[in-house]
Scaffold this motif. Structure first.
Motif, mmCIF file in Angstrom:
data_model
loop_
_atom_site.group_PDB
_atom_site.id
_atom_site.type_symbol
_atom_site.label_atom_id
_atom_site.label_comp_id
_atom_site.label_asym_id
_atom_site.label_seq_id
_atom_site.Cartn_x
_atom_site.Cartn_y
_atom_site.Cartn_z
ATOM 1 N N SER A 128 -3.705 34.666 13.931
ATOM 2 C CA SER A 128 -2.589 33.716 13.978
ATOM 3 C C SER A 128 -2.943 32.431 13.243
ATOM 4 C CB SER A 128 -2.220 33.387 15.423
ATOM 5 O OG SER A 128 -1.684 34.512 16.049
ATOM 6 N N GLN A 129 -4.155 31.944 13.472
ATOM 7 C CA GLN A 129 -4.603 30.730 12.792
ATOM 8 C C GLN A 129 -4.619 30.954 11.274
ATOM 9 O OE1 GLN A 129 -5.051 27.675 13.927
ATOM 10 N NE2 GLN A 129 -5.501 26.976 11.859
ATOM 11 N N LEU A 130 -5.144 32.077 10.846
ATOM 12 C CA LEU A 130 -5.185 32.404 9.427
ATOM 13 C C LEU A 130 -3.771 32.452 8.849
ATOM 14 C CD1 LEU A 130 -6.959 33.238 6.990
ATOM 15 C CD2 LEU A 130 -6.623 35.616 7.730
ATOM 16 N N GLY A 131 -2.855 33.073 9.586
ATOM 17 C CA GLY A 131 -1.466 33.146 9.141
ATOM 18 C C GLY A 131 -0.841 31.766 9.007
ATOM 19 N N ARG A 132 -1.121 30.886 9.979
ATOM 20 C CA ARG A 132 -0.598 29.515 9.896
ATOM 21 C C ARG A 132 -1.160 28.788 8.677
ATOM 22 N NH1 ARG A 132 -1.011 29.985 15.395
ATOM 23 N NH2 ARG A 132 -3.103 29.129 15.498
ATOM 24 N N GLU A 133 -2.469 28.933 8.452
ATOM 25 C CA GLU A 133 -3.103 28.268 7.307
ATOM 26 C C GLU A 133 -2.517 28.765 5.982
ATOM 27 O OE1 GLU A 133 -7.285 28.988 7.806
ATOM 28 O OE2 GLU A 133 -7.396 27.728 9.611
ATOM 29 N N GLY A 144 0.370 30.193 5.607
ATOM 30 C CA GLY A 144 1.762 29.777 5.576
ATOM 31 C C GLY A 144 1.914 28.350 5.083
ATOM 32 N N GLU A 145 1.044 27.470 5.554
ATOM 33 C CA GLU A 145 1.085 26.073 5.110
ATOM 34 C C GLU A 145 0.779 25.963 3.618
ATOM 35 O OE1 GLU A 145 -1.574 23.926 7.678
ATOM 36 O OE2 GLU A 145 -0.336 24.339 9.449
ATOM 37 N N ARG A 146 -0.268 26.679 3.181
ATOM 38 C CA ARG A 146 -0.631 26.650 1.760
ATOM 39 C C ARG A 146 0.480 27.215 0.887
ATOM 40 N NH1 ARG A 146 -5.947 29.610 1.485
ATOM 41 N NH2 ARG A 146 -6.355 29.024 3.606
ATOM 42 N N LEU A 147 1.002 28.355 1.293
ATOM 43 C CA LEU A 147 2.074 28.987 0.516
ATOM 44 C C LEU A 147 3.302 28.093 0.482
ATOM 45 C CD1 LEU A 147 1.768 32.659 1.794
ATOM 46 C CD2 LEU A 147 1.117 31.803 -0.460
ATOM 47 N N SER A 148 3.633 27.505 1.610
ATOM 48 C CA SER A 148 4.806 26.640 1.688
ATOM 49 C C SER A 148 4.675 25.462 0.726
ATOM 50 C CB SER A 148 4.968 26.140 3.124
ATOM 51 O OG SER A 148 6.055 25.262 3.215
ATOM 52 N N ALA A 149 3.516 24.834 0.712
ATOM 53 C CA ALA A 149 3.302 23.685 -0.181
ATOM 54 C C ALA A 149 3.422 24.107 -1.643
ATOM 55 C CB ALA A 149 1.934 23.060 0.087
ATOM 56 N N GLU A 150 2.802 25.220 -1.992
ATOM 57 C CA GLU A 150 2.848 25.703 -3.377
ATOM 58 C C GLU A 150 4.272 26.105 -3.768
ATOM 59 O OE1 GLU A 150 1.504 27.018 -7.212
ATOM 60 O OE2 GLU A 150 0.792 25.562 -5.744
ATOM 61 N N ILE A 151 4.961 26.768 -2.872
ATOM 62 C CA ILE A 151 6.340 27.189 -3.152
ATOM 63 C C ILE A 151 7.233 25.967 -3.352
ATOM 64 C CG2 ILE A 151 8.383 28.274 -2.112
ATOM 65 C CD1 ILE A 151 6.376 30.356 -0.888
ATOM 66 N N ARG A 152 7.128 24.987 -2.457
ATOM 67 C CA ARG A 152 7.937 23.764 -2.600
ATOM 68 C C ARG A 152 7.647 23.070 -3.927
ATOM 69 N NH1 ARG A 152 6.755 22.881 2.952
ATOM 70 N NH2 ARG A 152 5.127 21.437 2.352
ATOM 71 N N ARG A 153 6.358 22.972 -4.279
ATOM 72 C CA ARG A 153 5.965 22.327 -5.532
ATOM 73 C C ARG A 153 6.568 23.045 -6.727
ATOM 74 N NH1 ARG A 153 2.802 23.048 -9.529
ATOM 75 N NH2 ARG A 153 1.751 24.897 -8.747
ATOM 76 N N ARG A 154 6.448 24.353 -6.761
ATOM 77 C CA ARG A 154 6.944 25.123 -7.902
ATOM 78 C C ARG A 154 8.466 25.109 -7.989
ATOM 79 N NH1 ARG A 154 3.494 30.512 -8.922
ATOM 80 N NH2 ARG A 154 5.284 30.778 -10.301
ATOM 81 N N VAL A 155 9.135 25.224 -6.855
ATOM 82 C CA VAL A 155 10.592 25.198 -6.858
ATOM 83 C C VAL A 155 11.068 23.829 -7.352
ATOM 84 C CG1 VAL A 155 12.643 25.203 -5.358
ATOM 85 C CG2 VAL A 155 10.916 27.014 -5.129
#
Length: 164
Positions: free
Chosen positions: A136-141, A143-154
């Protein structure tokens, strides 16, 4: 002509697990839930702790001067609801039994019980909470990384294409 059909039916119903009563399957499910830490009393205790902690925190945040006696009231009321809805009522237990009996046959339930009673099964039960917590912790980490990268690219793309 009727004799072979009768013998076939008798053989089929004599097979283990074929003509198993609902009560027998429910007993197997109850045993499985107990072994895996998902019995009604265990779940009720977890719910009680969760609701008590959550409600107490919310009340303390809203009413900082709340008397300590309020904790007892919260605990008593939470426990009363948990007891009436989960323990005294068979609704939750019956719903869990239905989920398992729809998904698994009697022989499969017996195999799972045998497995969880084995050394390997006991080991799996012991390490699963830690594995789940780390996963779960790995998934959260991630998720946070992916979210930041996705927001940046979009954002970059929307600006580049003059859509923002």
């Amino acid at each position: 002509m009727k004799t072979p059909a009768i013998l076939l039916c008798a053989c089929l119903f004599a097979m283990p697990g074929y003509a198993q009563s609902a009560d027998e399957k429910h007993a197997l499910v109850d045993s499985l839930l107990e072994l895996t830490g998902q019995s009604v009393p265990t779940i009720a205790s977890q719910f009680s702790r969760l609701f008590n902690d959550s409600l107490t925190r919310q009340l303390r945040a809203s009413y900082p001067n709340l008397p300590a006696a309020a904790n007892s009231v919260v605990k008593e009321e939470v426990d009363a609801v948990i007891y009436s809805q989960l323990i005294a009522s068979d609704a939750y237990a019956n719903a869990m039994r239905e989920i398992y009996t729809e998904a698994l046959t009697g022989p499969q339930l017996r195999e799972l019980l045998t497995f969880y009673r084995s050394d390997l099964g006991k080991t799996l039960l012991r390490v699963t909470p830690a594995i789940n917590a780390r996963s779960s912790q790995l998934g959260r980490e991630y998720g946070e990384r992916l979210s930041a990268e996705i927001r940046r690219r979009v954002s970059q793309r929307l600006e580049k294409e003059k859509l923002l």
